[in-house]
Scaffold this motif. Sequence first.
Motif, PDB file in Angstrom:
ATOM      1  N   THR A   1      -5.010  -8.563  18.697  1.00 31.30           N
ATOM      2  CA  THR A   1      -4.413  -7.272  19.036  1.00 31.30           C
ATOM      3  C   THR A   1      -5.304  -6.141  18.520  1.00 31.30           C
ATOM      4  O   THR A   1      -6.256  -6.364  17.768  1.00 31.30           O
ATOM      5  N   GLN A   2      -4.982  -4.915  18.900  1.00 27.07           N
ATOM      6  CA  GLN A   2      -5.738  -3.753  18.442  1.00 27.07           C
ATOM      7  C   GLN A   2      -5.520  -3.559  16.944  1.00 27.07           C
ATOM      8  O   GLN A   2      -4.379  -3.474  16.486  1.00 27.07           O
ATOM      9  N   PRO A   3      -6.587  -3.475  16.145  1.00 25.99           N
ATOM     10  CA  PRO A   3      -6.414  -3.268  14.703  1.00 25.99           C
ATOM     11  C   PRO A   3      -5.722  -1.942  14.402  1.00 25.99           C
ATOM     12  O   PRO A   3      -5.919  -0.947  15.112  1.00 25.99           O
ATOM     13  N   THR A   4      -4.907  -1.940  13.337  1.00 23.23           N
ATOM     14  CA  THR A   4      -4.210  -0.725  12.922  1.00 23.23           C
ATOM     15  C   THR A   4      -4.213  -0.631  11.403  1.00 23.23           C
ATOM     16  O   THR A   4      -4.450  -1.631  10.701  1.00 23.23           O
ATOM     17  N   TYR A   5      -3.922   0.575  10.904  1.00 25.91           N
ATOM     18  CA  TYR A   5      -3.886   0.804   9.458  1.00 25.91           C
ATOM     19  C   TYR A   5      -2.781   1.799   9.155  1.00 25.91           C
ATOM     20  O   TYR A   5      -2.529   2.732   9.913  1.00 25.91           O
ATOM     21  N   ASP A   6      -2.109   1.594   8.012  1.00 25.14           N
ATOM     22  CA  ASP A   6      -1.033   2.499   7.631  1.00 25.14           C
ATOM     23  C   ASP A   6      -0.850   2.438   6.116  1.00 25.14           C
ATOM     24  O   ASP A   6      -1.300   1.490   5.461  1.00 25.14           O
ATOM     25  N   THR A   7      -0.188   3.440   5.564  1.00 22.27           N
ATOM     26  CA  THR A   7       0.132   3.455   4.136  1.00 22.27           C
ATOM     27  C   THR A   7       1.565   3.949   3.953  1.00 22.27           C
ATOM     28  O   THR A   7       2.126   4.627   4.822  1.00 22.27           O
ATOM     29  N   MET A   8       2.143   3.611   2.808  1.00 24.94           N
ATOM     30  CA  MET A   8       3.480   4.092   2.469  1.00 24.94           C
ATOM     31  C   MET A   8       3.590   4.228   0.965  1.00 24.94           C
ATOM     32  O   MET A   8       3.156   3.338   0.217  1.00 24.94           O
ATOM     33  N   ASP A   9       4.144   5.318   0.507  1.00 28.12           N
ATOM     34  CA  ASP A   9       4.421   5.507  -0.914  1.00 28.12           C
ATOM     35  C   ASP A   9       5.883   5.189  -1.171  1.00 28.12           C
ATOM     36  O   ASP A   9       6.776   5.750  -0.529  1.00 28.12           O
ATOM     37  N   LEU A  10       6.141   4.295  -2.114  1.00 27.89           N
ATOM     38  CA  LEU A  10       7.495   3.937  -2.493  1.00 27.89           C
ATOM     39  C   LEU A  10       7.818   4.597  -3.833  1.00 27.89           C
ATOM     40  O   LEU A  10       7.125   4.366  -4.821  1.00 27.89           O
ATOM     41  N   THR A  11       8.852   5.414  -3.860  1.00 31.17           N
ATOM     42  CA  THR A  11       9.243   6.064  -5.104  1.00 31.17           C
ATOM     43  C   THR A  11      10.075   5.102  -5.953  1.00 31.17           C
ATOM     44  O   THR A  11      10.560   4.074  -5.469  1.00 31.17           O
ATOM     45  N   SER A  12      10.239   5.455  -7.217  1.00 32.72           N
ATOM     46  CA  SER A  12      11.073   4.636  -8.094  1.00 32.72           C
ATOM     47  C   SER A  12      12.498   4.550  -7.555  1.00 32.72           C
ATOM     48  O   SER A  12      13.129   3.486  -7.613  1.00 32.72           O
ATOM     49  N   ALA A  13      13.005   5.656  -7.004  1.00 32.09           N
ATOM     50  CA  ALA A  13      14.371   5.674  -6.472  1.00 32.09           C
ATOM     51  C   ALA A  13      14.515   4.779  -5.248  1.00 32.09           C
ATOM     52  O   ALA A  13      15.592   4.217  -5.006  1.00 32.09           O
ATOM     53  N   ASP A  14      13.453   4.648  -4.457  1.00 34.15           N
ATOM     54  CA  ASP A  14      13.514   3.838  -3.238  1.00 34.15           C
ATOM     55  C   ASP A  14      13.926   2.403  -3.521  1.00 34.15           C
ATOM     56  O   ASP A  14      14.616   1.769  -2.716  1.00 34.15           O
ATOM     57  N   LYS A  15      13.480   1.857  -4.646  1.00 39.18           N
ATOM     58  CA  LYS A  15      13.658   0.428  -4.912  1.00 39.18           C
ATOM     59  C   LYS A  15      14.471   0.149  -6.176  1.00 39.18           C
ATOM     60  O   LYS A  15      14.546  -0.992  -6.620  1.00 39.18           O
ATOM     61  N   ASP A  16      15.104   1.167  -6.722  1.00 37.71           N
ATOM     62  CA  ASP A  16      15.873   1.020  -7.956  1.00 37.71           C
ATOM     63  C   ASP A  16      17.190   0.294  -7.682  1.00 37.71           C
ATOM     64  O   ASP A  16      18.118   0.865  -7.104  1.00 37.71           O
ATOM     65  N   GLY A  17      17.264  -0.961  -8.074  1.00 32.64           N
ATOM     66  CA  GLY A  17      18.483  -1.734  -7.882  1.00 32.64           C
ATOM     67  C   GLY A  17      18.777  -2.095  -6.449  1.00 32.64           C
ATOM     68  O   GLY A  17      19.917  -2.446  -6.110  1.00 32.64           O
TER      69      GLY A  17
END
Length: 246
Positions: free
Chosen positions: A139-155
Amino acid sequence: MTRHQNITTQNALTFTKRPAVERGKADFGWLKSAHSFSFGQYYDPNHLGFGNLIVINDDLVDGGKGFGAHPHKNAEIFSYVMGGALEHKDSMGNGSVVGTGGVQYMSAGSGVTHSEFNPSATDEMRFLQVWLVPEVENTQPTYDTMDLTSADKDGKLKLFLSKDGRDGSMKTQADASVYAATLSGDQMITQDLTAGRKAWVQVAGGSVRVNEIILNKGDGLAIDGTGALTFDQGKDAEFLFFDLAP
């Protein structure tokens, strides 16, 4: 519940623990790595992958060092940054620096060349690099990024990579949903593993209990079957949860 070495059976679920100390090791001076599955010079026929999950490398990179330009093809690759920062450049013209808590994702598809470096001259950088097998090749190569905050994954399980890109996650060519979570104190997370799926838990830091099984930093847990999963007794725990194609 029955146990045999690292295998635990609970009703319709089977858990196979991959202890951190049993992972393959590599030490190149500037890079120290632990491999959950066979990779590079480390080969173990009993640990070639799990479902469509084929690489989990826990990498510690010295300041100013990194991986020079090298090619990939037909692999879904993401890096989960645990400390410091990771600088990426590729043949698609992308360039970025992802800090602690961030994720960079690359679908190599028909072919791409990239480099990964620690941009700090002095501080170490730690990240988990993970490879998944795509459903469709070239497939066509792709690139992406994501910042996860502490609140995003807290519990809670924060979805950051999925086949359909739901809930704001990055879209991958692999049949997988990947989550990050942190857990401490009396926090508890429940998740159902549905029929026809597999799951893997990778502990990035601290310790957590999964259905009565204690996991510490670096431990992995393969899960087969169908049923409810419970994550509790977290002690500064940070982990990834993979819902995978069989």
